[in-house]
Design a protein around this motif. Sequence first.
Motif, PDB file in Angstrom:
ATOM      1  N   ARG A 282     -24.777  26.164  23.276  1.00 48.27           N
ATOM      2  CA  ARG A 282     -23.735  26.171  22.247  1.00 48.27           C
ATOM      3  C   ARG A 282     -24.352  26.599  20.921  1.00 48.27           C
ATOM      4  N   ASP A 283     -23.582  27.349  20.134  1.00 44.30           N
ATOM      5  CA  ASP A 283     -24.038  27.690  18.798  1.00 44.30           C
ATOM      6  C   ASP A 283     -24.134  26.419  17.944  1.00 44.30           C
ATOM      7  N   ALA A 284     -25.060  26.442  16.999  1.00 47.43           N
ATOM      8  CA  ALA A 284     -25.206  25.309  16.098  1.00 47.43           C
ATOM      9  C   ALA A 284     -23.937  25.109  15.271  1.00 47.43           C
ATOM     10  N   LEU A 285     -23.603  23.849  15.030  1.00 44.22           N
ATOM     11  CA  LEU A 285     -22.406  23.519  14.249  1.00 44.22           C
ATOM     12  C   LEU A 285     -22.766  23.234  12.796  1.00 44.22           C
ATOM     13  N   PRO A 286     -21.858  23.540  11.879  1.00 42.43           N
ATOM     14  CA  PRO A 286     -22.099  23.198  10.477  1.00 42.43           C
ATOM     15  C   PRO A 286     -21.856  21.724  10.176  1.00 42.43           C
ATOM     16  N   GLN A 287     -21.208  21.018  11.121  1.00 44.42           N
ATOM     17  CA  GLN A 287     -20.823  19.634  10.870  1.00 44.42           C
ATOM     18  C   GLN A 287     -20.582  18.947  12.209  1.00 44.42           C
ATOM     19  N   TRP A 288     -21.126  17.762  12.397  1.00 48.19           N
ATOM     20  CA  TRP A 288     -20.885  16.978  13.611  1.00 48.19           C
ATOM     21  C   TRP A 288     -19.821  15.912  13.390  1.00 48.19           C
ATOM     22  N   ALA A 299     -22.798  17.514  23.544  1.00 43.81           N
ATOM     23  CA  ALA A 299     -21.574  17.758  22.783  1.00 43.81           C
ATOM     24  C   ALA A 299     -21.905  18.259  21.384  1.00 43.81           C
ATOM     25  N   ALA A 300     -23.040  17.831  20.858  1.00 44.24           N
ATOM     26  CA  ALA A 300     -23.450  18.238  19.517  1.00 44.24           C
ATOM     27  C   ALA A 300     -24.334  19.460  19.519  1.00 44.24           C
ATOM     28  N   HIS A 301     -25.225  19.578  20.522  1.00 46.42           N
ATOM     29  CA  HIS A 301     -26.271  20.606  20.448  1.00 46.42           C
ATOM     30  C   HIS A 301     -26.778  21.018  21.832  1.00 46.42           C
ATOM     31  N   ALA A 302     -25.888  21.402  22.715  1.00 44.74           N
ATOM     32  CA  ALA A 302     -26.331  21.873  24.033  1.00 44.74           C
ATOM     33  C   ALA A 302     -27.288  23.043  23.867  1.00 44.74           C
ATOM     34  N   MET A 303     -28.415  22.994  24.582  1.00 46.21           N
ATOM     35  CA  MET A 303     -29.438  24.023  24.433  1.00 46.21           C
ATOM     36  C   MET A 303     -30.010  24.402  25.784  1.00 46.21           C
ATOM     37  N   PRO A 382     -29.953  18.991  11.204  1.00 43.88           N
ATOM     38  CA  PRO A 382     -30.852  20.100  10.852  1.00 43.88           C
ATOM     39  C   PRO A 382     -31.985  20.276  11.858  1.00 43.88           C
ATOM     40  N   ALA A 383     -32.518  19.174  12.349  1.00 46.33           N
ATOM     41  CA  ALA A 383     -33.605  19.258  13.325  1.00 46.33           C
ATOM     42  C   ALA A 383     -33.127  19.900  14.619  1.00 46.33           C
ATOM     43  N   MET A 384     -31.912  19.548  15.049  1.00 43.94           N
ATOM     44  CA  MET A 384     -31.401  20.120  16.294  1.00 43.94           C
ATOM     45  C   MET A 384     -30.990  21.580  16.118  1.00 43.94           C
ATOM     46  N   THR A 385     -30.552  21.949  14.933  1.00 40.40           N
ATOM     47  CA  THR A 385     -30.254  23.359  14.662  1.00 40.40           C
ATOM     48  C   THR A 385     -31.524  24.193  14.810  1.00 40.40           C
ATOM     49  N   ALA A 386     -32.622  23.692  14.253  1.00 41.11           N
ATOM     50  CA  ALA A 386     -33.900  24.405  14.367  1.00 41.11           C
ATOM     51  C   ALA A 386     -34.397  24.418  15.809  1.00 41.11           C
ATOM     52  N   LEU A 387     -34.226  23.298  16.517  1.00 41.54           N
ATOM     53  CA  LEU A 387     -34.701  23.240  17.902  1.00 41.54           C
ATOM     54  C   LEU A 387     -33.887  24.164  18.795  1.00 41.54           C
ATOM     55  N   ALA A 433     -41.365  20.625  16.379  1.00 37.52           N
ATOM     56  CA  ALA A 433     -39.925  20.870  16.206  1.00 37.52           C
ATOM     57  C   ALA A 433     -39.084  19.887  17.003  1.00 37.52           C
ATOM     58  N   ALA A 434     -39.563  19.519  18.192  1.00 38.84           N
ATOM     59  CA  ALA A 434     -38.794  18.641  19.075  1.00 38.84           C
ATOM     60  C   ALA A 434     -39.046  17.165  18.803  1.00 38.84           C
ATOM     61  N   GLY A 435     -39.980  16.860  17.906  1.00 42.43           N
ATOM     62  CA  GLY A 435     -40.210  15.465  17.534  1.00 42.43           C
ATOM     63  C   GLY A 435     -41.135  14.715  18.443  1.00 42.43           C
ATOM     64  N   PHE A 436     -41.983  15.423  19.197  1.00 37.01           N
ATOM     65  CA  PHE A 436     -42.927  14.672  20.019  1.00 37.01           C
ATOM     66  C   PHE A 436     -44.367  15.159  19.878  1.00 37.01           C
ATOM     67  N   ASP A 437     -44.718  15.558  18.659  1.00 39.13           N
ATOM     68  CA  ASP A 437     -46.122  15.736  18.348  1.00 39.13           C
ATOM     69  C   ASP A 437     -46.794  14.366  18.490  1.00 39.13           C
ATOM     70  N   PRO A 438     -47.906  14.267  19.240  1.00 40.21           N
ATOM     71  CA  PRO A 438     -48.477  12.941  19.542  1.00 40.21           C
ATOM     72  C   PRO A 438     -48.769  12.093  18.309  1.00 40.21           C
ATOM     73  N   SER A 439     -49.412  12.678  17.307  1.00 41.41           N
ATOM     74  CA  SER A 439     -49.792  11.872  16.144  1.00 41.41           C
ATOM     75  C   SER A 439     -48.564  11.387  15.381  1.00 41.41           C
TER      76      SER A 439
END
Length: 453
Positions: A282-288, A299-303, A382-387, A433-439
């Motif tokens: 799905r394209d990124a949304l301007p508002q959830w 529903a918000a950010h299918a990728m 914003p994080a999910m738009t970038a991801l 970007a996905a939020g799982f950098d170990p440190s």
Amino acid sequence: MRIGIIGAGIGGLATALSLEAAGFRDITVHERTDEIRGLGVGLNLLPHAIRELTELGLRDRVEALGIAPETLVYMNRFGQHIWSEPRGLAAGYRWPQLSVHRGRLQLALRDAVVERLGDVIRLGHRLVAAESGDDGSETVHFATADGEIAETYDLVIGADGIHSAVRALRYPAEGAPPWSGLTLWRGVSEAPVLVDGRTMIMAGDGEQKFVAYPLGVPENGRQRLNFIAERRGIGHPDADWNRSVDPGPIAELFADWVFDGLDVPAIIANAEEILEYPMVDRDALPQWTYGRTTLVGDAAHAMYPNGSNGGSQAILDARTLAFHLGTAVQRATAQRTTTQGATAQRTTTQGATAQRTTTQGATAQGDAIDAALAGYEEARRPAMTALLAGTRATGPERVMLLAAERAPQGFTRIDDVIPRAEREEIANAYKRAAGFDPSILNERSSLSVGDRA
């Protein structure tokens, strides 16, 4: 506070469990289907998702469903090694990565919801309409076997997947998910142990790819593997996602993909069942968030599945939303208690005070919901738009595309094609970007309400 969740998939059930852990009890989950059958194939839960499931007290039951991969290997279509990296605990995380069957995970989450909240899942409820009330409430209408019914909630959460009815009500002109031109065939197969029994394999390029990872521990030299076979230019975007297809023609597409320890056509041919999926997102949304309705998960950010992140991000959405809601309500309650104490000292008219207190309570709750939804969207959208953009650029699988572009006939030394530093940065950039950098993951604050250690 009355909360309605639309959808009983991974995201919806994780949201119900997260809200319960944050102190909310008046929760109802509405599911379109008449039965939660636990369908699907394999899925990877990355360490950031396992952290959240651990804090929800669910790690043991989820670990019992699958296996923790320790290595991820990328290869080209000739079986030549491009990149490998440790995963989960082996990579220095405090939590493992787990490969599980999606359907078994859904059933486990459903059981946990029933245990903790009781009979709150309403099956056979298809959302058909919704409207916002003048008081900020949200009324949702469902088609059921007994006719249309309506429910009114203080907060509605759309967790109903890539074909979300909640999203469609807010974005009616959006249309079908855009197709990438790729088709995926997903299945589970019993096969000889893959490498050491805890290794994920990704082989191929942007035109054709094969992914395999274990779903269970080896027994007698064999184990169950989840696989994804992918090819560009075959299939069509409106294929039924539950359509079972003959393994034979799919295996033939990979007839010469027989590498040391990996017989791709044999794995495909031996599948218990193969389901065909168009690769869409799905394209990124301007508002959830609209009023007091918001979206989570697909529903918000299918990728695209590049990076194995869809299910994990749905769980992170659930926990983040519950954290912001629980924190905002706690803050509003504390402020209201202070105000009521001051009011009680100043007034002698108990009736007027009670009426004013009730009004203040409703206003404070509404303000808390609004603040929580704003905080949730700021933290996640914003994080999910970038991801999402990153997955369209193939995420960490970019190393396979680069190898094919720079050495289409194969290579002698991968370092001459893609320097090690470049490969490392591709892998690490996606983790960030996905939020799982170990440190970052190991040190960040908890999303449990009241626990920021």
